[in-house]
Design a protein around this motif. Structure first.
Motif, mmCIF file in Angstrom:
data_model
loop_
_atom_site.group_PDB
_atom_site.id
_atom_site.type_symbol
_atom_site.label_atom_id
_atom_site.label_comp_id
_atom_site.label_asym_id
_atom_site.label_seq_id
_atom_site.Cartn_x
_atom_site.Cartn_y
_atom_site.Cartn_z
ATOM 1 N N GLN A 103 0.806 -1.218 0.000
ATOM 2 C CA GLN A 103 0.000 0.000 0.000
ATOM 3 C C GLN A 103 0.840 1.268 0.000
ATOM 4 O O GLN A 103 0.307 2.371 -0.076
ATOM 5 C CB GLN A 103 -0.928 -0.019 1.216
ATOM 6 C CG GLN A 103 -1.850 -1.225 1.263
ATOM 7 C CD GLN A 103 -2.586 -1.369 2.588
ATOM 8 O OE1 GLN A 103 -2.854 -0.378 3.254
ATOM 9 N NE2 GLN A 103 -2.896 -2.596 2.967
ATOM 10 N N MET A 126 0.268 4.221 -2.357
ATOM 11 C CA MET A 126 -0.994 4.949 -2.209
ATOM 12 C C MET A 126 -0.849 6.197 -1.336
ATOM 13 O O MET A 126 -1.715 7.063 -1.353
ATOM 14 C CB MET A 126 -2.053 4.025 -1.593
ATOM 15 C CG MET A 126 -2.438 2.862 -2.453
ATOM 16 S SD MET A 126 -3.712 1.868 -1.652
ATOM 17 C CE MET A 126 -4.077 0.692 -2.942
ATOM 18 N N ALA A 155 -6.144 -8.983 -2.300
ATOM 19 C CA ALA A 155 -6.032 -7.528 -2.432
ATOM 20 C C ALA A 155 -5.052 -7.167 -3.536
ATOM 21 O O ALA A 155 -5.288 -6.255 -4.320
ATOM 22 C CB ALA A 155 -5.589 -6.912 -1.109
ATOM 23 N N LEU A 176 -3.282 -3.888 -6.722
ATOM 24 C CA LEU A 176 -4.031 -3.470 -5.537
ATOM 25 C C LEU A 176 -4.596 -2.072 -5.737
ATOM 26 O O LEU A 176 -3.954 -1.201 -6.320
ATOM 27 C CB LEU A 176 -3.088 -3.515 -4.329
ATOM 28 C CG LEU A 176 -3.620 -3.107 -2.956
ATOM 29 C CD1 LEU A 176 -2.955 -3.952 -1.872
ATOM 30 C CD2 LEU A 176 -3.342 -1.627 -2.685
ATOM 31 N N ARG A 177 -5.804 -1.868 -5.228
ATOM 32 C CA ARG A 177 -6.422 -0.536 -5.228
ATOM 33 C C ARG A 177 -7.317 -0.408 -3.998
ATOM 34 O O ARG A 177 -7.668 -1.416 -3.354
ATOM 35 C CB ARG A 177 -7.193 -0.276 -6.520
ATOM 36 C CG ARG A 177 -8.535 -0.961 -6.692
ATOM 37 C CD ARG A 177 -8.462 -2.402 -7.146
ATOM 38 N NE ARG A 177 -7.539 -2.698 -8.191
ATOM 39 C CZ ARG A 177 -7.840 -2.629 -9.501
ATOM 40 N NH1 ARG A 177 -9.049 -2.247 -9.868
ATOM 41 N NH2 ARG A 177 -6.959 -2.974 -10.411
ATOM 42 N N TRP A 178 -7.658 0.814 -3.663
ATOM 43 C CA TRP A 178 -8.520 1.063 -2.502
ATOM 44 C C TRP A 178 -9.416 2.269 -2.790
ATOM 45 O O TRP A 178 -8.938 3.284 -3.262
ATOM 46 C CB TRP A 178 -7.678 1.335 -1.253
ATOM 47 C CG TRP A 178 -8.529 1.509 -0.032
ATOM 48 C CD1 TRP A 178 -8.942 2.684 0.535
ATOM 49 C CD2 TRP A 178 -9.111 0.471 0.747
ATOM 50 N NE1 TRP A 178 -9.742 2.447 1.616
ATOM 51 C CE2 TRP A 178 -9.861 1.100 1.778
ATOM 52 C CE3 TRP A 178 -9.084 -0.922 0.676
ATOM 53 C CZ2 TRP A 178 -10.578 0.370 2.726
ATOM 54 C CZ3 TRP A 178 -9.790 -1.638 1.623
ATOM 55 C CH2 TRP A 178 -10.525 -1.001 2.632
ATOM 56 N N PRO A 179 -10.738 2.089 -2.528
ATOM 57 C CA PRO A 179 -11.406 0.871 -2.047
ATOM 58 C C PRO A 179 -11.558 -0.149 -3.167
ATOM 59 O O PRO A 179 -11.339 0.174 -4.340
ATOM 60 C CB PRO A 179 -12.751 1.404 -1.577
ATOM 61 C CG PRO A 179 -13.005 2.596 -2.443
ATOM 62 C CD PRO A 179 -11.675 3.221 -2.690
ATOM 63 N N ASP A 180 -11.969 -1.363 -2.792
ATOM 64 C CA ASP A 180 -12.143 -2.422 -3.775
ATOM 65 C C ASP A 180 -13.394 -3.216 -3.437
ATOM 66 O O ASP A 180 -13.675 -3.489 -2.263
ATOM 67 C CB ASP A 180 -10.923 -3.345 -3.771
ATOM 68 C CG ASP A 180 -10.781 -4.127 -5.071
ATOM 69 O OD1 ASP A 180 -11.635 -3.955 -5.963
ATOM 70 O OD2 ASP A 180 -9.816 -4.892 -5.193
#
Length: 304
Positions: free
Chosen positions: A96, A99, A132, A234-238
């Motif tokens: 993460q 990010m 994730a 990976l990304r957020w939100p997912d």
């Protein structure tokens, strides 16, 4: 003859030629080689290691502590896990890093380690982390020490079925030299596909030593694969449904395409119209080959 200076750090610093090292020292060199490869390609990355000791991989923490100065020099941090699942969660967190605003590095390549019962214990964290995903210049290698003969365990065990349950690609080195080759391939697959990658190490490899030939890390070919516009990482939100779909329909096929492009799956023996084949991973392949030779089947017999 001119005497060449030799030091105990040669197994980590020597860029090519013959070196002598143990299975656990090969994992230390693996971290250093990934850092050197990233620097050579102009990538600003860091490394992270966490896990829990236990035979047959119980000596890794000692090898890492002994090489602390070298690891610091290559921006690789070793943080022993309080337990296996917290160590896996920490590796998940390293992906993460991009990010956050103004990160110090572009990505963090991580290595988690434990013996197979530790894989059992950390399955929830490993599955969540793998689903994730990883960052494009990160990647997670999940190293499991498998005690097939129950040398230091209540019963024999193997890890690949658990990795499969997590929808993770699995690599199985057959030698100490292949720890380096497959380990670097594992991070490359992880970065390309977005998946965590399992590295299955048999006890005999973990606890052995060997003289091997090393060379500068190879450049991995990019697979001919149609990635979705938003990529596999990976990304957020997912969304949970999208996350599972990505793991099954994008990451595993992308990993398979990478393996084909890199020639990691190897075929020995007969070609063309062979009527019988045996699939065996890693150390089991070497033992199968030896068993066939002891049964009186020479190399030429296997090719027909």
């Amino acid at each position: 003859m001119n005497a060449q200076p030799v030091t105990l750090d040669d197994k980590y610093r020597q860029p090519e030629g013959e070196i002598y090292l143990s299975g656990m020292q090969a994992l230390v060199r693996l971290l250093l080689e990934q850092a050197r490869s990233d620097r050579a390609h102009g990538n600003r990355t860091g490394g992270f290691v966490s896990g829990s000791r236990g035979s047959p991989i119980g000596g890794l923490d000692r090898a890492l502590w002994s090489a602390k100065a070298l690891l610091d020099e290559h921006d690789v941090r070793f943080a022993p896990g309080l337990n296996e699942e917290l160590a896996a969660t920490a590796c998940w967190g390293t992906q993460q890093v991009p990010m956050f605003p103004q990160p110090r590095v572009q990505g963090v390549f991580s290595l988690w380690y434990a013996k197979n019962p530790g894989v059992d214990r950390a399955m929830d964290a490993i599955k969540h982390g793998s689903h994730a995903g990883t960052s494009p210049l990160g990647g997670v290698l999940v190293v499991a020490g498998d005690d097939h003969l129950a040398k230091s365990s209540a019963f024999g065990h193997q890890s690949e079925y658990e990795f499969v349950d997590c929808l993770m690609p699995v690599l199985a080195p057959a030698s100490i030299a292949e720890i380096l080759e497959f380990g670097l391939a594992g991070w490359a697959i992880s970065r390309c596909s977005g998946s965590w990658v399992g590295l299955k190490l048999a006890g005999s490899i973990c606890e052995g030593s060997a003289t091997i030939d090393v060379a500068p890390p190879r450049d991995w070919p990019l697979p001919a694969f149609a990635f979705p516009p938003d990529g596999p990482h990976l990304r957020w939100p997912d969304d949970p449904g999208a996350m599972e779909h990505r793991a099954k329909a994008v990451r595993l096929p992308a990993a398979q395409a990478f393996v084909r492009a890199a020639g990691l799956d190897r075929r020995y023996g007969a070609r063309g119209a062979a009527r019988l084949g045996v699939v065996a991973p890693g150390r089991a392949h070497a033992q199968l080959h030896q068993a066939l030779l002891e049964l009186g089947l020479a190399e030429r017999d296997l090719e027909s």
